[in-house]
Design an enzyme around this catalytic site. Structure first.
Site, PDB file in Angstrom:
ATOM      1  N   LYS A 122       0.845  -1.186   0.000  1.00  0.00           N
ATOM      2  CA  LYS A 122       0.000   0.000   0.000  1.00  0.00           C
ATOM      3  C   LYS A 122       0.890   1.250   0.000  1.00  0.00           C
ATOM      4  O   LYS A 122       1.571   1.528   0.989  1.00  0.00           O
ATOM      5  CB  LYS A 122      -0.913   0.019   1.227  1.00  0.00           C
ATOM      6  CG  LYS A 122      -1.819   1.259   1.275  1.00  0.00           C
ATOM      7  CD  LYS A 122      -2.585   1.342   2.574  1.00  0.00           C
ATOM      8  CE  LYS A 122      -3.419   2.625   2.641  1.00  0.00           C
ATOM      9  NZ  LYS A 122      -2.586   3.858   2.576  1.00  0.00           N
TER      10      LYS A 122
ATOM     11  N   GLU B 271       9.689   0.990  11.117  1.00  0.00           N
ATOM     12  CA  GLU B 271      10.759   1.983  10.929  1.00  0.00           C
ATOM     13  C   GLU B 271      10.087   3.335  11.087  1.00  0.00           C
ATOM     14  O   GLU B 271       9.355   3.782  10.200  1.00  0.00           O
ATOM     15  CB  GLU B 271      11.418   1.816   9.568  1.00  0.00           C
ATOM     16  CG  GLU B 271      12.818   2.380   9.517  1.00  0.00           C
ATOM     17  CD  GLU B 271      12.860   3.737   8.842  1.00  0.00           C
ATOM     18  OE1 GLU B 271      13.541   4.634   9.374  1.00  0.00           O
ATOM     19  OE2 GLU B 271      12.224   3.897   7.800  1.00  0.00           O
TER      20      GLU B 271
ATOM     21  N   GLU C 249      10.079  16.049  15.824  1.00  0.00           N
ATOM     22  CA  GLU C 249      10.692  15.769  14.526  1.00  0.00           C
ATOM     23  C   GLU C 249      10.047  16.682  13.492  1.00  0.00           C
ATOM     24  O   GLU C 249       8.871  16.536  13.170  1.00  0.00           O
ATOM     25  CB  GLU C 249      10.478  14.307  14.126  1.00  0.00           C
ATOM     26  CG  GLU C 249      11.082  13.975  12.771  1.00  0.00           C
ATOM     27  CD  GLU C 249      10.732  12.585  12.277  1.00  0.00           C
ATOM     28  OE1 GLU C 249      11.476  12.058  11.430  1.00  0.00           O
ATOM     29  OE2 GLU C 249       9.711  12.032  12.723  1.00  0.00           O
TER      30      GLU C 249
ATOM     31  N   CYS D 255      13.872  10.335   7.142  1.00  0.00           N
ATOM     32  CA  CYS D 255      13.803   9.849   8.524  1.00  0.00           C
ATOM     33  C   CYS D 255      15.124  10.050   9.242  1.00  0.00           C
ATOM     34  O   CYS D 255      15.154  10.434  10.410  1.00  0.00           O
ATOM     35  CB  CYS D 255      13.433   8.366   8.535  1.00  0.00           C
ATOM     36  SG  CYS D 255      11.790   8.000   7.897  1.00  0.00           S
TER      37      CYS D 255
END
Length: 469
Positions: A168, A241, A371, A275
């Protein structure tokens, strides 16, 4: 190109409805993508389960040959895949081409590995093998920052291990992935790879489905928690992750200009939407002002614009929601620190945000604690190294970090004290397919890449033979 389809059970099918995919450089519709219904997602899961037995029993060499065929297909269509990435994700065309090349490299790496049984004991009383069996159907859920590359973290390993896959893509970046599905539809046995795009409502159905034996998810920590809870309903394996707030610590002995160039590139690549990008920098006070100035100089020189335009170094932020969040962080940073000239959001169409350096900012400000996942970088001064290490570790995250010094022994000593899955020295974001990655704390669970990443898609089976008379 507007002909996009779902890939279900080897067939290219229309979605239940369509969703607009915006070009982040213009804010206008680039294409319409198919959106699957829950019933179509169920069909994909059913097809993957039906195909599993045959794929599981396919010899490893034949599975490898099909993955190599996928690699050839990607390589033959690199130009169109790159252009689609730029249209939907925003990154400059050269960076998109680099993503497709890396996708090929990561696919190819997994084909060099083996899942041959490992003999642990062979003596007069017993013979013991460690075997690795496939799990079943894998749900691979991909974010919007690297649609193809992050699929390459999951898809080849899952297939080589003997699993079937329902993949997906993110709702805002489905185009390149769907086109890949069209390209490989005739090269992969029906049901082995299914690609289903659509809205966020599909995710919970996929992760909670009893027909899914493993979920491999890349995305935010908050969504990762929901994925884990959902998969726990039927104890599906998970690899997560997740988010990161990667610190970079400069020691007192650095090549200032070289380090500024390297840190700038590692913080602002893909417009900060990485990331493992550098998200905060800690600098000794004696070199703090010149280092901030060096970063700001590079920010002012940055060429920001439509990724399809020659010479552009940084494209737009990928979507409106992230753009608005960055504007909030920028406004907060203006209150809590000093935003150096030349950065900030760009007025006009598209989601453009110039590389932005913020100095003299409070350690408890949103930009330092959260973040940002965008092109705003806080730089914090420190007086004692112990203070810098403590601030670097003061986070819920632990994805990666870096230490910068011409004294490698001192840098190794600091690296040993940082809580992170990866610590680089005098570099950042250096990633190779053979090196495993794993987040500490709330940055993830499980391992991707490397031989360990392949093993994440398998079930250990011990076969223990008695040799006794």
């Amino acid at each position: 190109m507007n002909d996009f389809s779902l890939l279900i059970d080897g067939q290219l099918v229309a979605g239940d409805h369509t969703i607009p995919v915006l070009n982040p450089a213009t804010g206008k519709v680039a294409a319409s993508a198919p959106a699957a219904s829950v019933q179509q997602l169920e069909r994909a899961i059913t097809a993957a389960n039906r195909a599993f037995a045959g794929w599981r029993d396919t010899p490893f060499a034949e599975r490898r040959a099909i993955v190599l065929k996928i690699i050839d297909i990607i390589a033959a269509n690199q130009g169109e895949l790159s252009r689609l990435l730029t249209l939907e994700q925003g990154k400059p065309l050269a960076a998109a081409a680099g993503e497709v090349s890396a996708t090929i490299d990561y696919f190819r790496y997994f084909t060099t590995l083996s899942l041959a049984p490992e003999v642990r004991q062979d003596n007069e009383t017993r013979y013991v093998e460690v075997r690795r069996d496939p799990l079943g159907v894998v749900a691979a859920i991909i974010p919007w920052n690297f649609p193809l590359l992050l699929a390459a973290f999951k898809l080849p390993a899952a297939l080589l291990a003997g699993n079937t896959v329902v993949l997906k893509p993110a709702p805002t970046t489905p185009l390149a992935t769907l086109h890949l599905g069209r390209l490989i539809a005739g090269a992969v046995p029906a049901g082995v790879v299914n690609i289903v795009s659509g809205g966020d409502e599909l995710g919970p159905v996929l992760t909670s489905h009893p027909g899914i034996r493993k979920v491999s998810f890349t995305g935010s920590t908050e969504t990762g928690k929901k994925v884990m809870a959902s998969a726990a309903t039927h104890l599906a394996r998970v690899t997560l992750e997740l988010g990161g707030n990667d610190p970079a610590i400069l020691l007192d002995k650095v090549d200032l200009e070289h380090t500024a160039t390297a840190i700038f590139a590692s913080a602002f690549g893909n417009s900060g939407q990485v990331c493992r990008a550098i998200k905060r920098v800690y600098v000794p006070r004696p070199i703090y002002e010149p280092f901030c100035a060096a970063l700001a100089e590079r920010a002012r020189a940055a060429v920001v614009g439509d990724g399809l335009t020659d010479g552009v170094q940084f494209g737009p932020v990928q979507n409106a929601a992230q753009f608005e969040r960055l504007k909030e962080l920028h406004a907060d940073a203006q209150q809590r620190g000093t935003v150096m000239p030349g950065g900030g959001p760009v007025k006009g169409p598209g989601y453009f945000f110039r590389p932005t350096i913020v100095k003299d900012i409070a350690s408890d400000s949103r930009l330092v604690v959260e973040e940002q996942f965008g092109p705003i970088l806080p730089v914090i001064a420190y007086d004692e190294l112990e203070e810098a290490v403590e601030m670097a570790n003061n986070s819920q995250y632990g994805l990666a970090a870096s230490v910068w010094s011409t004294d490698s022994q001192a840098a190794f000593a600091v690296a040993d004290r940082i809580v992170a899955g990866t610590v680089w020295i005098n570099k950042h974001t250096d990633r190779m397919p053979d090196l495993p990655i794993a987040g500490a704390r709330q940055s993830g669970m499980g391992v991707e890449l490397g031989e360990e990443g392949l093993h994440e898609f398998t079930q250990i089976k011990i076969v223990n033979l008695s040799k006794a008379a």
